[in-house]
Design a protein around this motif. Sequence first.
Motif, PDB file in Angstrom:
ATOM      1  N   ASP A  49     144.309  44.442 -39.975  1.00 44.58           N
ATOM      2  CA  ASP A  49     144.421  43.156 -40.656  1.00 44.58           C
ATOM      3  C   ASP A  49     145.758  42.522 -40.317  1.00 44.58           C
ATOM      4  OD1 ASP A  49     142.125  42.450 -42.343  1.00 44.58           O
ATOM      5  OD2 ASP A  49     142.505  44.367 -43.317  1.00 44.58           O
ATOM      6  N   ALA A  50     145.735  41.210 -40.154  1.00 50.97           N
ATOM      7  CA  ALA A  50     146.936  40.452 -39.813  1.00 50.97           C
ATOM      8  C   ALA A  50     147.237  39.439 -40.905  1.00 50.97           C
ATOM      9  CB  ALA A  50     146.726  39.734 -38.478  1.00 50.97           C
ATOM     10  N   ALA A  91     152.542  45.985 -36.088  1.00 42.67           N
ATOM     11  CA  ALA A  91     153.088  44.983 -35.147  1.00 42.67           C
ATOM     12  C   ALA A  91     153.762  43.907 -35.975  1.00 42.67           C
ATOM     13  CB  ALA A  91     151.994  44.386 -34.273  1.00 42.67           C
ATOM     14  N   SER A 136     150.774  42.604 -38.354  1.00 43.38           N
ATOM     15  CA  SER A 136     149.471  43.243 -38.488  1.00 43.38           C
ATOM     16  C   SER A 136     149.679  44.734 -38.612  1.00 43.38           C
ATOM     17  CB  SER A 136     148.554  42.911 -37.305  1.00 43.38           C
ATOM     18  OG  SER A 136     148.891  43.649 -36.166  1.00 43.38           O
ATOM     19  N   ILE A 137     148.789  45.342 -39.376  1.00 47.25           N
ATOM     20  CA  ILE A 137     148.769  46.795 -39.462  1.00 47.25           C
ATOM     21  C   ILE A 137     147.408  47.275 -39.010  1.00 47.25           C
ATOM     22  CG2 ILE A 137     148.533  48.663 -41.188  1.00 47.25           C
ATOM     23  CD1 ILE A 137     151.176  47.927 -42.310  1.00 47.25           C
TER      24      ILE A 137
ATOM     25  N   LYS B  48     150.075  50.183 -29.719  1.00 47.77           N
ATOM     26  CA  LYS B  48     149.888  48.814 -30.211  1.00 47.77           C
ATOM     27  C   LYS B  48     150.971  47.933 -29.613  1.00 47.77           C
ATOM     28  CE  LYS B  48     149.257  46.353 -34.583  1.00 47.77           C
ATOM     29  NZ  LYS B  48     148.780  46.528 -35.948  1.00 47.77           N
ATOM     30  N   ASP B  49     150.563  46.876 -28.950  1.00 49.52           N
ATOM     31  CA  ASP B  49     151.517  45.923 -28.381  1.00 49.52           C
ATOM     32  C   ASP B  49     151.153  44.526 -28.821  1.00 49.52           C
ATOM     33  OD1 ASP B  49     153.594  47.118 -26.685  1.00 49.52           O
ATOM     34  OD2 ASP B  49     151.917  47.954 -25.575  1.00 49.52           O
ATOM     35  N   ALA B  50     152.177  43.736 -29.105  1.00 54.68           N
ATOM     36  CA  ALA B  50     151.997  42.357 -29.556  1.00 54.68           C
ATOM     37  C   ALA B  50     152.634  41.398 -28.559  1.00 54.68           C
ATOM     38  CB  ALA B  50     152.642  42.165 -30.929  1.00 54.68           C
ATOM     39  N   ALA B  91     144.036  41.774 -33.037  1.00 57.98           N
ATOM     40  CA  ALA B  91     144.429  40.809 -34.074  1.00 57.98           C
ATOM     41  C   ALA B  91     144.870  39.537 -33.369  1.00 57.98           C
ATOM     42  CB  ALA B  91     145.566  41.347 -34.941  1.00 57.98           C
ATOM     43  N   LEU B  92     144.314  38.424 -33.822  1.00 60.80           N
ATOM     44  CA  LEU B  92     144.531  37.146 -33.153  1.00 60.80           C
ATOM     45  C   LEU B  92     144.968  36.135 -34.204  1.00 60.80           C
ATOM     46  CD1 LEU B  92     144.067  35.638 -30.444  1.00 60.80           C
ATOM     47  CD2 LEU B  92     141.674  35.390 -31.094  1.00 60.80           C
ATOM     48  N   GLY B 124     138.814  44.063 -35.450  1.00 65.09           N
ATOM     49  CA  GLY B 124     140.095  43.391 -35.515  1.00 65.09           C
ATOM     50  C   GLY B 124     140.112  42.344 -36.593  1.00 65.09           C
ATOM     51  N   ASP B 125     140.926  41.337 -36.389  1.00 65.28           N
ATOM     52  CA  ASP B 125     141.107  40.315 -37.414  1.00 65.28           C
ATOM     53  C   ASP B 125     141.512  39.025 -36.719  1.00 65.28           C
ATOM     54  OD1 ASP B 125     141.266  39.252 -39.971  1.00 65.28           O
ATOM     55  OD2 ASP B 125     143.275  39.993 -40.374  1.00 65.28           O
ATOM     56  N   VAL B 127     143.062  35.236 -37.685  1.00 62.12           N
ATOM     57  CA  VAL B 127     143.669  34.426 -38.745  1.00 62.12           C
ATOM     58  C   VAL B 127     144.210  33.145 -38.118  1.00 62.12           C
ATOM     59  CG1 VAL B 127     144.267  36.443 -40.163  1.00 62.12           C
ATOM     60  CG2 VAL B 127     145.940  35.547 -38.523  1.00 62.12           C
ATOM     61  N   SER B 136     147.842  40.847 -30.970  1.00 65.54           N
ATOM     62  CA  SER B 136     148.191  42.237 -30.738  1.00 65.54           C
ATOM     63  C   SER B 136     146.906  43.008 -30.504  1.00 65.54           C
ATOM     64  CB  SER B 136     148.989  42.830 -31.896  1.00 65.54           C
ATOM     65  OG  SER B 136     148.161  43.132 -32.985  1.00 65.54           O
ATOM     66  N   THR B 138     145.512  47.047 -30.505  1.00 65.52           N
ATOM     67  CA  THR B 138     145.728  48.464 -30.741  1.00 65.52           C
ATOM     68  C   THR B 138     144.703  49.199 -29.892  1.00 65.52           C
ATOM     69  OG1 THR B 138     146.318  47.960 -33.022  1.00 65.52           O
ATOM     70  CG2 THR B 138     145.879  50.269 -32.485  1.00 65.52           C
TER      71      THR B 138
END
Lengths: 332, 332
Positions: A49-50, A91, A136-137, B48-50, B91-92, B124-125, B127, B136, B138
């Motif tokens: 979740d972000a 992140a 985000s985690i 995990k990279d962002a 995550a976007l 993912g997520d 937002v 990011s 993962t």
Amino acid sequence: MVADGGSGEDEFIGRFFRPIATDAAARGLLDDAAILTPPADCDLVLTKDAVVAGVHFFPDDPPASIARKVMRVNLSDLAAKGARPLGALLALALPRDVTGAWMEAFSAGLGADADFYSCPILGGDTVRTPGPLTLSITAFGAVPHGRFVPRTGARPNQAIIVSGTIGDAALGLQWRLDPARPGFTALDPAHVAHLADRYLHPQPRLALAGALRDHAAAGMDVSDGLVGDVAKMLSASGCGGRIFAGRVPLSLAARAAIAAEPALFATALTGGDDYEIAATLPLGEVEAFLAAARAVGIPCTVIGETRAQSGLDLLGPAGDPMVLEQLSFSHF
Amino acid sequence: MVADGGSGEDEFIGRFFRPIATDAAARGLLDDAAILTPPADCDLVLTKDAVVAGVHFFPDDPPASIARKVMRVNLSDLAAKGARPLGALLALALPRDVTGAWMEAFSAGLGADADFYSCPILGGDTVRTPGPLTLSITAFGAVPHGRFVPRTGARPNQAIIVSGTIGDAALGLQWRLDPARPGFTALDPAHVAHLADRYLHPQPRLALAGALRDHAAAGMDVSDGLVGDVAKMLSASGCGGRIFAGRVPLSLAARAAIAAEPALFATALTGGDDYEIAATLPLGEVEAFLAAARAVGIPCTVIGETRAQSGLDLLGPAGDPMVLEQLSFSHF
């Protein structure tokens, strides 16, 4: 001779994250990745979740609360699937104006929750952004093989249950946005504090994971509003149902706010950020589930029932259909 | 009756991500989390990279390239640890002005890489953000139990190797920033295209994972610049070493740019975004490793050696110490 490759990012990680990443799998945050041996005979549950400052939280929220909220939002997903936490990756995209004191408080909040929920911080990435603070985690959990609780498992003639109380966080948010509303001006300060705390600090229902695995047919966490989320779960399961609004569990604080401003009832039923669990149970499992939930200190309440016909009816206290302007909250 | 809980976010996910999230573990993106049965007798590798638009990539980069780069940056970490991919979460955080056409191209690029590298998108997520596009990934991988390749395993008197060629991406970035530099104006268009492509499209060296597990003592991916990253690996291992700059493998395009503007040699040695593998090997493993690397089509080169004394020396073609202004690139 050249130096040892230390960079500003390395120093930052060493100062703020290495002290809280003490699990062996984190490898002291000195490697490219975390290494974790999965428990035997388990499936992995993976969620991410972000959140963005100014969208999902107030930029001036306490940094420890921001850290805890994004952690707990993910843990709530694990709880709803019947999983126990194994670890998390973070992140963090940081604006330049974030101070060392802010980071210390953020890191302390994250570390405290990692300890409390046995969900060690295993790694992640920290980058700079010209935009708002964004984080985000990714949380990993384990569930005995084949035993996770799906969102799609609801069948007709099951009970719909929910944990804890509904609407506190949505009311806490509305109080933050407009404390002069009639629903809030008359409230006892302790009630205001309760609602505000429920918005800032979700309580992931990890203690319910075992009872859900043992008894539930379908489960999800209530993050976008009770009515819309239950409707989603039933739709994903290919059935429908009805919720009796009068049975939805409300805290004393929420009852007081709604008594002073009845329009806040719809806010409670459709607002987001509850992070309670909604589930469906075969009728024969209801008593055992409720007893197991009481045994771990998380009261649960039967609020409705499923049926074959699609759609979700919301029935008011007199049995009349309630009409809501919107079913759930969305930032999107 | 109320509706089925569909929201703008659900429609968005259905349109752009459900078509590429076809692995069973993704559960059609209809659940709270992904469920994955880990392979037997394996450890999990988690990374995990962002990345942020305007910081880590150009906002006008092709959307498919942005998706591929953040995917591949994570896969490169898995490769360096000797792991094979199991899946990824995205995550976007999207600005409001992102168009449907942009999203379609982004999703297509992500899906193509997920297929090509056997790394399914599991969830993912998404937002909204008032800031720049931020994303990011993962990634999860598997390595036989106890066999991951640590960054901390280097010991004195080992060979230092690197895969592929070094500096292409850093030169590609410099060309994007200032194509009128003397190093670039004289270049053959095919050479310019090579450098630009290496910046946009890292090549994660997953095919090397087995050879690294079988032969390497320490490994990492080169993301922030060769010299600084090798210095980091040796420092984390508690030893030192030296790199012979003349042995660092360069592409024909990089050689041509450096010939036209010698200062670009330092850029190649310390610039970021290579996403090659650096590793140390016991001397007795070098031949077998190089043969295994050739067998999978990824040439590797011995560029130096480790020693007990800490620090990393960079020696020029004549054996003289080279002095660099900075060892590695940092956005931080």
